[in-house]
Design an enzyme around this catalytic site. Structure first.
Site, PDB file in Angstrom:
ATOM      1  N   SER A   1       0.856  -1.168   0.000  1.00 56.63           N
ATOM      2  CA  SER A   1       0.000   0.000   0.000  1.00 56.63           C
ATOM      3  C   SER A   1       0.898   1.226   0.000  1.00 56.63           C
ATOM      4  O   SER A   1       2.120   1.116   0.114  1.00 56.63           O
ATOM      5  CB  SER A   1      -0.904  -0.011   1.230  1.00 56.63           C
TER       6      SER A   1
ATOM      7  N   GLU B   1       3.180   9.811 -11.375  1.00 50.51           N
ATOM      8  CA  GLU B   1       2.277   9.016 -12.201  1.00 50.51           C
ATOM      9  C   GLU B   1       0.838   9.209 -11.729  1.00 50.51           C
ATOM     10  O   GLU B   1       0.594   9.606 -10.583  1.00 50.51           O
ATOM     11  CB  GLU B   1       2.631   7.530 -12.121  1.00 50.51           C
TER      12      GLU B   1
ATOM     13  N   ASP C   1      -8.106   4.735 -10.560  1.00 45.04           N
ATOM     14  CA  ASP C   1      -9.156   4.283  -9.646  1.00 45.04           C
ATOM     15  C   ASP C   1      -9.867   3.096 -10.290  1.00 45.04           C
ATOM     16  O   ASP C   1     -10.916   3.220 -10.909  1.00 45.04           O
ATOM     17  CB  ASP C   1     -10.140   5.419  -9.380  1.00 45.04           C
TER      18      ASP C   1
ATOM     19  N   CYS D   1     -28.883  -6.349  24.570  1.00 47.79           N
ATOM     20  CA  CYS D   1     -29.202  -7.188  25.732  1.00 47.79           C
ATOM     21  C   CYS D   1     -29.879  -6.426  26.865  1.00 47.79           C
ATOM     22  O   CYS D   1     -30.335  -7.033  27.836  1.00 47.79           O
ATOM     23  CB  CYS D   1     -27.943  -7.866  26.250  1.00 47.79           C
TER      24      CYS D   1
END
Length: 671
Positions: free
Chosen positions: A80, A121, A125, A412
């Site tokens: 990433s 660059e 997408d 709950c």
């Protein structure tokens, strides 16, 4: 610190939820700009606190794989990119890189790195592609997946006419990375005759490439651009320009926009120019990528746990819209944290219809003056792939209905406790969402990796078979499962086989599966590597734990408290009694100066017959060696298997010691 930790936990759950929607289901729930804002906020908080919590999306470069596709392990990790959203961020990145270069040159005055130069660059997408060519033939195409393992989509990628099936380079194996896209003009033409028009080009490309029917992919007339060679067993490049030229020569479609600069000031000017022309391209881009051009400098700069230090993504500004806040619901996470989720009047942002937005926590609601905002107009922002965020009210007046904070758990009914800005349900033994969340986490891919298991399975087992604890899974029988709805013989047997297979697990995965508060995969790996025994870890004190890498007082206390908890002790005891056998990897050989590999820099090239290169690298590292990917004057030894290429040639030219006899290598490894 407590407030910060609670805020981080809320942020992590929101991000992971929308990662699942976006990457696994291809059904994004929020805009790109909103995701960037949430993600950057989490990164900043982790940097400030020095803590990475369990399930943090920053620890991983990636997400879950869809069933129905074969898994493909990439030869080299797909990284990433860190993000810069303004010139200040870009300057900070450049400053860090320049300092590392200066430090390197100070240590290596005889062979300094060149002055920094850059390539800019487009950041497409679409859907990341990783293509594998062996001796000039396309043999595999895969999605990015989690960065290490992706989904094999060779049949789908072959329908893209801009992807070469063969290339002139036939000397070895390469992995080429790019982006599968749908051109905007193609999307427009497709929608003119489509029974169901496609909303945007990004989802159109991703959906087509991950469709099990390649005919659907072919109908979309997809395109692909390529920009990187992630793996090669023989090629070397001096700089980015040389690599791009290689791609061009081998018939890969290159980005129409690649620019080279010698200063960061020129880069900043170019970024501003491209931002103004982003809508002139016939495809979607969500930013630009700035990289250091020189390959030797890239190697010297290296990587963090998550990102290359030699590249950064410059992201476009988020897109905003105005809509009406209709309602707020409260969701319970596996840690007991109560998260508000806002429903807004549907609004379209960049081709995505937004209906749900994050509110983070009650502190966020009050800080943004949203306490009396039901029925009022609000600003929302969508950035990249995350759930949109409500930024605040359009007007300052308190002219809407009040958002009422719950006092009891919406699931709950137990009393809630306020910890910092977050509400928590403390009923961890009976609260349904918490129990289902823990069981689902225990079975997840990065934990026990129980195949075919899903949150729907967890809910069904909870509801119909009374599964309340991960240990309950190992007591289920064929007769239990076969009576469940949608469970035939094959599905029941497959799940039972998956339970049995999961019993043999590594200690780090088991510790992660337990869900120890404030620990993620990195921390559980540190614990497993150090203690190499579950019993020893369970007896560890906080004073011992803080001596380990990246473990501070808060994490140490969380670990000790977890293993002192009688409920957790009983759960672990039942897991072990059921046959779960968490084991640590073999302890490394004691390093000493007599070892022939101790302190040596080693390069592996070619193919070994007795083991993979990864296995050889682990054994060498256990003996004290440093493994690198390229040959230089600093290299001490090159291990050359069959079909070794240019790395072997370079080693011969430099007079570096070469081990090309595999029997000799095995003898040295075995002492």
């Amino acid at each position: 610190m407590t407030d910060a930790l609670q805020a981080m936990k809320a942020l992590i759950e929101e991000i992971n939820h929308h990662n699942y929607l976006y990457y696994t289901l291809d059904q994004p729930g929020i805009a790109d700009a909103d995701y960037d804002k949430l993600y950057d906020k989490l990164v900043a908080m982790e940097r400030e606190t020095g803590i990475v919590l369990p399930d943090s999306p920053t620890g991983r470069v990636g997400d879950q794989l869809l069933k129905g596709f074969d898994e493909h392990k990439h030869r080299a990790r797909l990284w990433s990119l860190d993000k810069a959203q303004n010139h200040e961020d870009l300057t900070a990145w450049h400053t860090r890189a320049a300092k590392l270069v200066n430090d390197y040159n100070t240590r290596n005055p005889e062979n300094p790195l060149p002055p920094l130069s850059f390539v800019v660059e487009l950041k497409f997408d679409g859907l990341t592609l990783n293509l594998t060519y062996e001796h000039g033939r396309l043999v595999q195409a895969a999605t990015r997946g989690n960065g290490v393992v992706g989904e094999g989509i060779l049949a789908q990628v072959k329908t893209i006419k801009s992807v070469p099936l063969t290339i002139p380079y036939t000397d070895g194996v390469i992995e080429v990375q790019g982006e599968g896209i749908m051109n905007l003009s193609v999307l427009e033409a497709y929608n003119q005759t489509a029974a169901e028009p496609l909303k945007n080009a990004r989802n159109a490309a991703a959906g087509a490439l991950r469709n099990l029917n390649p005919k659907v992919t072919a109908e979309r007339k997809l395109n692909a651009y390529f920009y990187n060679i992630g793996y090669t067993d023989g090629l070397t490049f001096a700089d980015h320009r040389e690599m791009v030229e290689f791609l061009r020569e081998n018939r890969f479609r290159i980005s129409p926009f690649v620019r080279y600069f010698d200063s960061i000031e020129e880069v900043a000017q170019e970024l501003d120019a491209v931002v103004s022309m982003r809508n002139t391209f016939d495809f979607l881009i969500d930013g630009l990528v700035v990289k250091v051009s020189d390959m030797r400098t890239r190697e010297a700069l290296g990587y963090t746990d998550k990102f290359p230090r030699w590249a950064v993504a410059f992201k476009f500004e988020a897109e905003e819209a105005i809509t009406t806040l209709q309602s707020v619901s409260w969701e319970v996470g596996r840690t007991g944290k109560i998260t508000p989720v806002a429903k807004v009047e549907p609004v379209d942002i960049a081709g995505v219809t937004v209906q749900n937005c994050t509110l983070n926590n009650i502190g966020d609601i009050e800080r943004k003056n949203l306490k009396h905002a039901l029925g009022s107009q609000v600003y929302i922002r969508r950035s990249n792939d995350v759930i949109p965020e409500i930024l605040g009210k359009v007007t300052e007046e308190q002219d809407g209905e009040e958002i009422v904070f719950p006092e009891q758990c919406p699931s709950c009914g137990s009393p809630l406790e306020l910890k910092g800005a977050h509400l928590f349900c403390l009923n961890r033994l009976e609260c349904r969402p918490q129990l289902i969340g823990r069981i689902t986490h225990f079975a997840s891919r990065d934990a026990m990796d129980i195949e075919t298991f899903s949150i729907m399975t967890a809910e069904q087992l909870y509801q119909e078979l009374g599964v309340r604890d991960p240990a309950d899974l190992y007591g289920l029988t064929f007769d239990d499962l076969i009576k469940l709805e949608r469970f035939g013989e094959k599905k029941a047997n497959n799940l039972l086989a998956a339970f049995e297979k999961s019993k043999q697990c590594d200690l780090a995965s088991f510790l992660f599966a337990l869900g120890i508060p404030n620990t993620g995969k990195t921390t559980t790996k540190v614990l497993a590597d150090h203690y190499r025994s579950l019993d020893k870890l369970m007896e560890a004190t906080a004073e011992e734990l803080v001596l380990l890498q990246d473990i501070g007082d808060i994490v140490a206390d969380s670990i000790v408290s977890f293993f002192r908890d009688p409920v957790m002790q009983r759960s672990i005891e039942r897991l072990l009694q059921a046959g779960v056998n968490p084991v640590s990897e073999e302890a490394p050989v004691i390093m000493n100066a007599e070892n022939p590999f101790f302190g040596k820099t080693i390069v592996l090239t070619g193919t070994l017959s007795s083991m993979s290169r990864d296995e050889a690298a682990k054994k060498l590292e256990a003996l004290g060696a440093k493994i690198t990917g390229s040959v230089s004057k600093k290299t001490d030894i090159v291990v050359a298997g069959e079909s070794a290429g240019s790395k072997l040639t370079k080693a011969q030219q430099l007079g570096i010691r070469i081990i090309d006899d595999e029997q000799e290598l095995l003898q040295l490894l075995n002492g």
